[in-house]
Design a protein around this motif. Sequence first.
Motif, PDB file in Angstrom:
ATOM      1  N   HIS A   1       1.877   2.515   7.010  1.00 31.36           N
ATOM      2  CA  HIS A   1       2.714   2.907   5.881  1.00 31.36           C
ATOM      3  C   HIS A   1       3.266   1.631   5.268  1.00 31.36           C
ATOM      4  O   HIS A   1       3.364   0.593   5.935  1.00 31.36           O
ATOM      5  CB  HIS A   1       3.847   3.806   6.402  1.00 31.36           C
TER       6      HIS A   1
ATOM      7  N   THR B   1       7.385   3.346  10.013  1.00 34.86           N
ATOM      8  CA  THR B   1       7.204   4.667   9.418  1.00 34.86           C
ATOM      9  C   THR B   1       5.786   5.141   9.712  1.00 34.86           C
ATOM     10  O   THR B   1       4.819   4.396   9.520  1.00 34.86           O
ATOM     11  CB  THR B   1       7.428   4.623   7.897  1.00 34.86           C
TER      12      THR B   1
ATOM     13  N   ALA C   1       2.167   6.764   9.488  1.00 30.33           N
ATOM     14  CA  ALA C   1       1.200   6.676   8.389  1.00 30.33           C
ATOM     15  C   ALA C   1       0.560   8.017   8.056  1.00 30.33           C
ATOM     16  O   ALA C   1      -0.426   8.068   7.312  1.00 30.33           O
ATOM     17  CB  ALA C   1       0.118   5.662   8.735  1.00 30.33           C
TER      18      ALA C   1
ATOM     19  N   VAL D   1      -0.004   8.737   4.180  1.00 28.62           N
ATOM     20  CA  VAL D   1      -0.725   7.827   3.294  1.00 28.62           C
ATOM     21  C   VAL D   1      -2.212   8.160   3.297  1.00 28.62           C
ATOM     22  O   VAL D   1      -2.735   8.789   4.215  1.00 28.62           O
ATOM     23  CB  VAL D   1      -0.502   6.355   3.695  1.00 28.62           C
TER      24      VAL D   1
END
Length: 418
Positions: free
Chosen positions: A243, A248, A250, A253
């Motif tokens: 990310h 954070t 992923a 995404v």
Amino acid sequence: MHNWAANVEYSTTDLRRPTTVDEVSDVVTSSRRVKALGSRHSFNRVADTDGTLVSLDRLDVPIELDAEAGTVRVGAGTTHAVLAAELQRHGRALPNLASLPHISVAGAVQTGTHGSGVGNPALSASVAAVEIVRADGSLEVVRRGDDAFEASVVGLGALGVVTALVLDTVPTFDVVQTVHSALPWRTALDRFDDVVGNAYSVSLFTRYTGDSVDQVWSKSRVGDPVGLDLADLGAVPAEVAVHMLPDTAADAVTPQLGVPGPWLDRLPHFRADFTPSAGEEIQSEYLVPAEHAVAAVEALRAIGHRFADVLFVSEIRTIAADDAWLSPSGGRASVAFHFTWRRLADEVLAVLPFVEEALAPFDARPHWGKVATLDRATLRERYPRLDDFAAHARAVDPDGRFRNEHLSRTVLEEAPLD
């Protein structure tokens, strides 16, 4: 009732959801003031009104492909995710997409939204025609080549309620996305044109502190010549999906690691099947002429400490020039500096003047849907057709039905609303 980020509380509770263009016309003619809402992803009051808000998410305008012309007609409230999926089923594509596919097609175009890539202009450049309900309730179609077309594409909702757009399409294509981290800043600036030209679409993520760019996301069309290997410049290839925000997950995404996939699943940063976050952020963005990119980066790095505590991340992207009067990239190839701030409204407003002062020598233009503090006098210097746009708005909306306080203050140079 508020926007996606909940940093703007709208000035009315009168929300209409028409299903036909005739119903849109009735709402317009029966309202003293009226503004269209897109997906509510604007962070300022460009779409606010003390009259009637019109959401177009239920408008019955089917997606219609014209194979011979290579265009598609789409309803204003349709999201890019829905449109892209339909185009893909027919072997077509849009040339580019914004980072978030959940935003409405007309809202993105009307505010000058863009993707990235030195050869890719803003999303408005793909518009071939605008269907718009005027202040008297009539439906007008403004086509590319018409006198008012370049005023109407990025129109900020000041010229009427857009009900549909006709967009150029291209044959579908596949994209691979790779991510590199820790690209040394000195190398990034010395080779800036090579870095941003490394792929079809390139984004640099940074907080302007430290000695290196945090991440470089490169999106390459399959079959295009292989670009520069950023590892040769000292960057580190990602071995797992990441990310753009540290620590954070992923999950949200789009696929990375060089795995090929359709354009609609790679050009945005975020997946269409993930609902956007709760909006715990505020966004700003400024576009400068491409020739000033390196100097602008250095100016921001010099003041990065002033806004570090308020900033989640900043993204640097490139945009080709277009012709729309109020496009932030109108008339000039541009580099965009996007800021995702913590949702701390007072703190953000306190640091924006530092950012705007740092970018002032480069004639920075703000994105119309994001937070800025620049006044009309400054905007008039940076948008050469601002006065022409205001005159056109007065001509098509003499009673100010589509005006609001925000537009009166920044664009239209008119007295506050009564």
